[in-house]
Design a protein around this motif. Structure first.
Motif, PDB file in Angstrom:
ATOM      1  N   PRO A 186      11.430  23.310  59.795  1.00 20.49           N
ATOM      2  CA  PRO A 186      12.038  23.454  60.658  1.00 20.49           C
ATOM      3  C   PRO A 186      11.120  23.711  62.303  1.00 20.49           C
ATOM      4  O   PRO A 186       9.588  23.451  62.444  1.00 20.49           O
ATOM      5  CB  PRO A 186      11.834  25.382  60.406  1.00 20.49           C
ATOM      6  N   VAL A 187      12.018  23.741  63.347  1.00 19.77           N
ATOM      7  CA  VAL A 187      11.295  23.508  64.262  1.00 19.77           C
ATOM      8  C   VAL A 187      10.092  24.591  65.053  1.00 19.77           C
ATOM      9  O   VAL A 187       9.434  24.595  65.712  1.00 19.77           O
ATOM     10  CB  VAL A 187      12.113  23.902  65.429  1.00 19.77           C
ATOM     11  N   THR A 188      10.302  25.959  64.481  1.00 20.91           N
ATOM     12  CA  THR A 188       9.353  27.049  64.221  1.00 20.91           C
ATOM     13  C   THR A 188       7.625  26.619  64.248  1.00 20.91           C
ATOM     14  O   THR A 188       6.552  27.150  63.399  1.00 20.91           O
ATOM     15  CB  THR A 188       9.590  28.404  63.677  1.00 20.91           C
ATOM     16  N   ARG A 205      18.245  27.504  68.905  1.00 24.46           N
ATOM     17  CA  ARG A 205      18.395  28.890  69.017  1.00 24.46           C
ATOM     18  C   ARG A 205      17.986  29.634  70.252  1.00 24.46           C
ATOM     19  O   ARG A 205      19.380  30.962  70.750  1.00 24.46           O
ATOM     20  CB  ARG A 205      17.836  30.056  67.765  1.00 24.46           C
ATOM     21  N   ASP A 221      20.629  18.783  60.603  1.00 21.69           N
ATOM     22  CA  ASP A 221      19.941  20.165  60.131  1.00 21.69           C
ATOM     23  C   ASP A 221      19.941  19.715  58.099  1.00 21.69           C
ATOM     24  O   ASP A 221      18.761  19.870  57.928  1.00 21.69           O
ATOM     25  CB  ASP A 221      18.890  21.634  60.529  1.00 21.69           C
ATOM     26  N   THR A 277      11.644  22.208  71.046  1.00 21.24           N
ATOM     27  CA  THR A 277      12.362  23.604  71.486  1.00 21.24           C
ATOM     28  C   THR A 277      12.864  24.186  70.544  1.00 21.24           C
ATOM     29  O   THR A 277      14.351  23.602  69.984  1.00 21.24           O
ATOM     30  CB  THR A 277      13.047  23.940  72.793  1.00 21.24           C
ATOM     31  N   ASP A 278      12.898  25.167  70.103  1.00 22.73           N
ATOM     32  CA  ASP A 278      14.482  25.576  69.290  1.00 22.73           C
ATOM     33  C   ASP A 278      15.697  26.627  70.189  1.00 22.73           C
ATOM     34  O   ASP A 278      15.747  27.054  70.872  1.00 22.73           O
ATOM     35  CB  ASP A 278      13.344  27.129  68.147  1.00 22.73           C
ATOM     36  N   THR A 303       6.984  23.884  68.922  1.00 23.70           N
ATOM     37  CA  THR A 303       6.602  23.673  70.064  1.00 23.70           C
ATOM     38  C   THR A 303       6.629  23.341  71.329  1.00 23.70           C
ATOM     39  O   THR A 303       6.749  23.591  72.683  1.00 23.70           O
ATOM     40  CB  THR A 303       7.931  25.019  70.308  1.00 23.70           C
ATOM     41  N   MET A 322      19.848  20.191  70.220  1.00 27.19           N
ATOM     42  CA  MET A 322      18.233  20.301  69.672  1.00 27.19           C
ATOM     43  C   MET A 322      17.313  19.347  70.762  1.00 27.19           C
ATOM     44  O   MET A 322      16.013  19.488  71.188  1.00 27.19           O
ATOM     45  CB  MET A 322      17.547  19.972  68.323  1.00 27.19           C
TER      46      MET A 322
END
Ligand code: SF4
Lengths: 201, 468
Positions: free
Chosen positions: B302-304, B465, B185, B462-463, B337, B451
């Motif tokens: 960012p994956v978000t 976290r 990352d 997918t995140d 996502t 990830m």
């Protein structure tokens, strides 16, 4: 190595940024143990459809540009892998000069080893050259390495910068391995010194 | 006192054989790594001009790009052109007497994993290979970069390269990384911030607390992708973590030589006040798990986030982004996502080391791959594979439904049988998402091993976290 002095030829406009080495020569064509014969696969995935037919929209498939000797492209040309197959394919196709606002380092260096001249010019100049290239096969660009100039079909002249050693080698067609081998004694003494200073290397 | 120097300046100065007036240098090369794709024409060139390899003891060859990752390694490679390249390397390595790890040797693997693993790569060295990801070795505080085949021939014949010095660039990652954020990352976020040409003409030194906190494996992941940021090389100053990793490796110095090496290595850092031509600073806390959405490694978010609108870019990038979305089969505004995947590839010289496999296994443990998703784990070397089997990681992957492969470049690039079919979408731990990189019309999303593992389980980006 082939010399490069001057070149007057058709320039193909390819105004994309980040043209990477996978676009220039996709990896399935790297499985050769020769330097020649890669031109037919230059820009393969853009130039041909899956069934092997030509994509008529791609610039090098258009009648005016089939024999292009110069490419005018967007910034960061040649990014990606270190594969020298990229300049080999470009050269084998018949292109001897690539003009872009910037080049990836390794590709830039590889061009010189193969008698290809990469020219970096500011974006606004490249835009003018791209417009000129779009005029087709009647509009020829002239590149003069000695004078370090590019001249458009209507006579506008632009100066470019180039490293003096690289220029010299290209003008003379010098093989740099031969040149370096003449310095064998300097390499010998470096190795001797290093064996004392850094014996673990 | 001499002027303060950067780490790059110091290594450079210690390798200059000769310098011309215009600054062109003849640079001595300590280690030359060779693989089967970019070397045949170089060996052929030597043969044609009746030249020898000047320093075969400094030259290390291993086949990796073309080798199949299934089946019996003693069998002939089925695909003819691949076989010819690997056989050419076999022949060249033996004929010219260089160090060689053939395909059925347990030490065989991806050249950038084998070099450090065997202790060939040491701090302060110059390391080159006909491969752009040579930058990986910079993690040891070695000046390491990719070269073309003509230069491979030049190094084989003379053990030197003709070079001009690059500029110095500093990339500092301050503070700590949040949970779920990895070296991958960091390196993707740096490229996202600077662009794929951001480092052009420069050698990057990565520094700062977040870099110091990384293991050697993580540091290699960071330096591996220096080239995707356009840099000539990436460097990290050696420290205790480095020495600890190097110590005891087969080709690392021993005894008195180790002590001598160590005292030299401790001088390898950037002096206070040394000049950098370019400085980029990122806060570790601000880095999120990221994925790429496009066909350039700089297309990272960012994956978000959501797939960006091409109109939001400037200049030539507008068209490039349009083309990328078209190629990737994505719509602007789509949540990242929500992107469904068909395949997962865990491996490559970016993320094929033991720590990467551990991290992925931790996410996968006790779970199953989503229906319809094909997962592949490819260790970076035969030794990584053996260790992962010993630690039970292989079992975790196979229980979850992953294929457990033999070492090689595999699906990082479609030069061997491991490829995406047209239109297939892959969550990949490799380093390039170029068009066609993993197979004709294949679609690649780059991300960390964690990830990629998370995507394998859910079937969409997918995140990670949320799974921790
Ligand atoms: S794993 Fe991928 S990037 Fe690394 S050396 Fe192999 S092909 Fe190149």
């Amino acid at each position: 190595m082939d010399k490069f002095t001057t070149l007057t030829g058709v320039a193909a406009p390819l105004p994309l940024v980040n043209i990477d080495t996978d676009m220039i020569i996709p990896k399935q064509f790297l499985k050769t143990i020769k330097r020649e014969g890669l031109g037919k696969n230059l820009f393969d995935e853009m130039r041909f459809n899956r069934d092997g037919s030509e994509n008529p929209d791609f610039v090098l498939n258009q009648p005016a540009y089939r024999h292009a000797e110069i490419i005018v492209a967007g910034e960061n040309f040649g990014c990606g892998s270190s594969r020298e197959h990229a300049p080999w394919a470009i050269k084998d196709f018949g292109i001897r000069c690539v003009i872009a606002p910037s080049f990836a380092d390794i590709f830039y260096g590889n061009c010189f080893k193969n008698g290809i001249l990469p020219i970096a010019l500011p974006q606004d100049v490249v835009d003018i050259l791209t417009e000129d290239a779009k005029k087709g096969s009647n509009a020829r660009l002239t590149v003069d390495l000695e004078a370090q100039t590019v001249t458009t079909s209507d006579g506008q002249e632009f100066h470019f910068e180039i490293d003096s050693f690289k220029k010299h080698c290209l003008l003379e067609g010098l093989d740099d391995i031969g040149l370096t081998m003449e310095k064998a004694s300097a390499i010998d003494s470096f190795e001797a010194k290093n064996a004392t200073l850094h014996p673990w290397v | 006192m001499s002027a303060p120097r950067t780490l790059y300046d110091k290594i450079w100065d210690d390798h200059v054989v000769q310098q011309d007036e215009d600054g062109t240098c003849l640079l001595y090369i300590d280690r030359h790594l060779v693989h089967e794709v970019t070397s045949p024409q170089a060996f052929e060139g030597l043969r044609m001009s009746n030249r020898k390899v000047r320093a075969p003891e400094r030259t290390i060859a291993v086949p990796d790009h073309n080798v199949p990752t299934t089946g019996n390694r003693d069998d002939r490679i089925e695909e003819e052109e691949s076989r010819i390249q690997v056989e050419a390397l076999d022949k060249n390595a033996r004929e010219f007497g260089v160090n060689y790890y053939p395909v059925n040797d347990i030490r065989q693997g991806i050249v950038h994993i084998v070099g450090p693993e065997q202790g060939w790569t040491l701090p302060g060295m110059t390391v080159v290979c006909g491969d752009s990801h040579t930058a990986t070795h910079g993690a040891f505080g070695a000046l390491a970069h990719g070269i073309g085949t003509s230069e491979v021939e030049h190094v084989l014949a003379t053990q030197t390269l003709i070079q001009k010095k690059s500029k110095n660039m500093k990339v500092e990652i301050t503070g700590k990384l949040p949970k779920g954020v990895t070296a991958k990352d960091i390196t993707l976020s740096v490229i996202g911030a600077t662009g794929t040409a951001g480092g052009t003409g420069h050698v990057i030194e990565y520094c700062g607390e977040a870099i110091r906190d990384l293991s050697m494996e993580g540091r290699m992941t960071v330096c591996n992708m220096a080239i995707e940021g356009g840099a000539r090389a990436g460097l990290i100053a050696p420290d205790e973590v480095t020495y600890e990793y190097v110590k005891g490796r087969p080709h690392a110095p021993k005894g008195a030589k180790w002590e001598a090496a160590l005292s030299y290595w401790k001088t390898l850092f950037t002096d206070e006040g040394a000049h950098f031509d370019k400085v980029v600073t990122l806060k570790g806390e601000d880095i999120a798990p990221v994925v790429t959405w496009g066909t350039s490694p700089e297309d990272v978010l960012p994956v978000t986030g959501v797939v960006p609108d091409p109109a939001s870019f400037k200049g030539g990038k507008v068209d490039a982004a349009k083309r990328a979305l078209d190629y990737m089969g994505l719509e602007a505004g789509q949540k990242l996502t929500d992107i469904k995947i068909d395949a997962v590839f865990i491996g490559s010289c970016t993320n094929g080391r033991i720590e990467d496999l551990r991290a992925a296994a931790e996410v996968v443990k006790g779970k199953k791959i989503a229906e319809g998703v094909r997962g592949m784990v490819v260790p970076g070397s035969g030794l990584v594979r053996a260790q992962a089997e010993e630690e039970g990681l292989a079992q975790i992957f196979t229980d979850a439904g992953f294929e457990w492969r033999l070492a090689g470049c595999s699906m990082c690039l479609a030069m061997n049988p491991d490829q995406l079919a047209p239109g297939e979408r892959c969550a990949s731990t490799s380093n390039r998402n170029f068009e066609g990189r993993q197979g004709f019309k294949g679609r690649t999303h780059l991300m960390s091993p964690q990830m990629a593992a998370a995507a394998a389980i859910t079937g969409h980006l997918t995140d990670v976290r949320e799974m921790m």
